[in-house]
Design a protein around this motif. Structure first.
Motif, PDB file in Angstrom:
ATOM      1  N   MET A 153     -19.470  39.311  24.228  1.00 33.25           N
ATOM      2  CA  MET A 153     -19.058  40.691  24.004  1.00 33.25           C
ATOM      3  C   MET A 153     -19.973  41.738  24.631  1.00 33.25           C
ATOM      4  O   MET A 153     -19.477  42.691  25.228  1.00 33.25           O
ATOM      5  N   ILE A 154     -21.281  41.586  24.529  1.00 33.01           N
ATOM      6  CA  ILE A 154     -22.180  42.623  25.063  1.00 33.01           C
ATOM      7  C   ILE A 154     -22.037  42.751  26.586  1.00 33.01           C
ATOM      8  O   ILE A 154     -21.776  43.847  27.083  1.00 33.01           O
ATOM      9  N   PRO A 155     -22.152  41.660  27.342  1.00 32.69           N
ATOM     10  CA  PRO A 155     -21.942  41.800  28.796  1.00 32.69           C
ATOM     11  C   PRO A 155     -20.525  42.267  29.118  1.00 32.69           C
ATOM     12  O   PRO A 155     -20.318  43.044  30.050  1.00 32.69           O
ATOM     13  N   TYR A 156     -19.542  41.821  28.324  1.00 31.89           N
ATOM     14  CA  TYR A 156     -18.157  42.217  28.555  1.00 31.89           C
ATOM     15  C   TYR A 156     -17.996  43.735  28.462  1.00 31.89           C
ATOM     16  O   TYR A 156     -17.293  44.334  29.276  1.00 31.89           O
ATOM     17  N   LEU A 157     -18.632  44.362  27.493  1.00 29.97           N
ATOM     18  CA  LEU A 157     -18.515  45.818  27.335  1.00 29.97           C
ATOM     19  C   LEU A 157     -19.011  46.554  28.577  1.00 29.97           C
ATOM     20  O   LEU A 157     -18.383  47.529  29.020  1.00 29.97           O
ATOM     21  N   ASN A 205     -15.371  48.300  35.177  1.00 38.25           N
ATOM     22  CA  ASN A 205     -13.997  48.162  35.668  1.00 38.25           C
ATOM     23  C   ASN A 205     -13.165  49.421  35.410  1.00 38.25           C
ATOM     24  O   ASN A 205     -12.275  49.746  36.198  1.00 38.25           O
ATOM     25  N   CYS A 206     -13.469  50.128  34.338  1.00 41.41           N
ATOM     26  CA  CYS A 206     -12.785  51.408  34.076  1.00 41.41           C
ATOM     27  C   CYS A 206     -13.110  52.411  35.177  1.00 41.41           C
ATOM     28  O   CYS A 206     -12.217  53.094  35.695  1.00 41.41           O
ATOM     29  N   MET A 207     -14.367  52.483  35.541  1.00 39.58           N
ATOM     30  CA  MET A 207     -14.774  53.392  36.623  1.00 39.58           C
ATOM     31  C   MET A 207     -14.144  52.965  37.949  1.00 39.58           C
ATOM     32  O   MET A 207     -13.674  53.795  38.723  1.00 39.58           O
ATOM     33  N   HIS A 215      -6.467  42.765  29.463  1.00 38.54           N
ATOM     34  CA  HIS A 215      -7.492  43.821  29.378  1.00 38.54           C
ATOM     35  C   HIS A 215      -7.809  44.469  30.723  1.00 38.54           C
ATOM     36  O   HIS A 215      -8.094  45.661  30.789  1.00 38.54           O
ATOM     37  N   THR A 216      -7.738  43.750  31.801  1.00 42.47           N
ATOM     38  CA  THR A 216      -8.009  44.296  33.133  1.00 42.47           C
ATOM     39  C   THR A 216      -7.023  45.403  33.486  1.00 42.47           C
ATOM     40  O   THR A 216      -7.366  46.347  34.191  1.00 42.47           O
ATOM     41  N   ALA A 217      -5.810  45.307  32.978  1.00 45.77           N
ATOM     42  CA  ALA A 217      -4.744  46.245  33.336  1.00 45.77           C
ATOM     43  C   ALA A 217      -4.774  47.542  32.537  1.00 45.77           C
ATOM     44  O   ALA A 217      -4.275  48.564  33.014  1.00 45.77           O
ATOM     45  N   CYS A 275      -3.374  51.445  33.568  1.00 48.73           N
ATOM     46  CA  CYS A 275      -2.168  51.938  32.887  1.00 48.73           C
ATOM     47  C   CYS A 275      -2.431  53.292  32.236  1.00 48.73           C
ATOM     48  O   CYS A 275      -1.612  54.209  32.340  1.00 48.73           O
ATOM     49  N   VAL A 276      -3.569  53.428  31.593  1.00 49.15           N
ATOM     50  CA  VAL A 276      -3.909  54.690  30.937  1.00 49.15           C
ATOM     51  C   VAL A 276      -4.086  55.798  31.973  1.00 49.15           C
ATOM     52  O   VAL A 276      -3.551  56.903  31.820  1.00 49.15           O
ATOM     53  N   ILE A 277      -4.814  55.509  33.031  1.00 53.41           N
ATOM     54  CA  ILE A 277      -5.027  56.506  34.094  1.00 53.41           C
ATOM     55  C   ILE A 277      -3.689  56.916  34.703  1.00 53.41           C
ATOM     56  O   ILE A 277      -3.418  58.109  34.892  1.00 53.41           O
TER      57      ILE A 277
END
Length: 166
Positions: free
Chosen positions: A71-75, A81-83, A103-105, A109-111
């Motif tokens: 979880m920590i590295p994933y965050l 990936n968001c950036m 989760h990658t998508a 989708c939000v943007i």
């Protein structure tokens, strides 16, 4: 007239987005459509997805692979990936984001939704009794939400059912 229509369709820019594994396999099942549009394919960079670069050349783009098991590295990877999603969005300015999850998508989708682009979410056919977490997040913002199992209809009443034979 037909030629003009086809040219107009070809100018539509579509982001095809999926996490690696089964989600990507389902997305690649739509690959016959890629050539009809200005298509860009997005997935996570792994040993199994590197070869896609040869097949799709400059249309293939990668995110950093991350697993929620760590979880920590994933965050940190998810934030990165968001950036990267934001940069890809502004670089290519899609008309549509079509995704099979997960989760990658979500960031793309939000943007896309914020910038009033069309979002199409195709829930994985391996979901029988519940919607994936990514599907739950995207359902409210998707212009079209597709399910492949009739058993999911009560959970997502505005979804379009598209059953596929196994």
């Amino acid at each position: 007239m037909g030629e003009k229509m086809k040219k107009s369709e070809h100018s539509k820019r579509i982001f095809w987005v999926a996490s690696t594994g089964g989600h990507l396999r389902q997305l690649l099942g739509l690959s016959a459509l890629y050539g009809n549009y200005d298509s860009h394919i997005f997935t996570e960079k792994t040993g199994s997805t590197i070869a896609l670069k040869d097949r799709y050349a400059n249309r293939m783009h990668y995110f950093v692979f991350g697993s929620r098991v760590h979880m920590i590295p994933y965050l940190f990877k998810f934030a990165f990936n968001c950036m990267k999603s934001l940069l890809y969005f502004f670089r290519f300015m899609p008309d549509y984001v079509i995704t099979t999850g997960t989760h990658t998508a979500v960031p793309l989708c939000v943007i896309a939704s914020v910038f009033r682009r069309k979002v199409v979410y195709i829930e994985t056919r391996s979901s029988f009794n519940k919607i994936t977490k990514a599907g739950q997040m995207v359902y409210r913002i998707a212009d079209l939400f597709v399910i492949q199992r009739k058993s999911l209809q009560p959970l997502v009443p505005n979804a379009v059912l598209c059953e596929v034979e196994e």
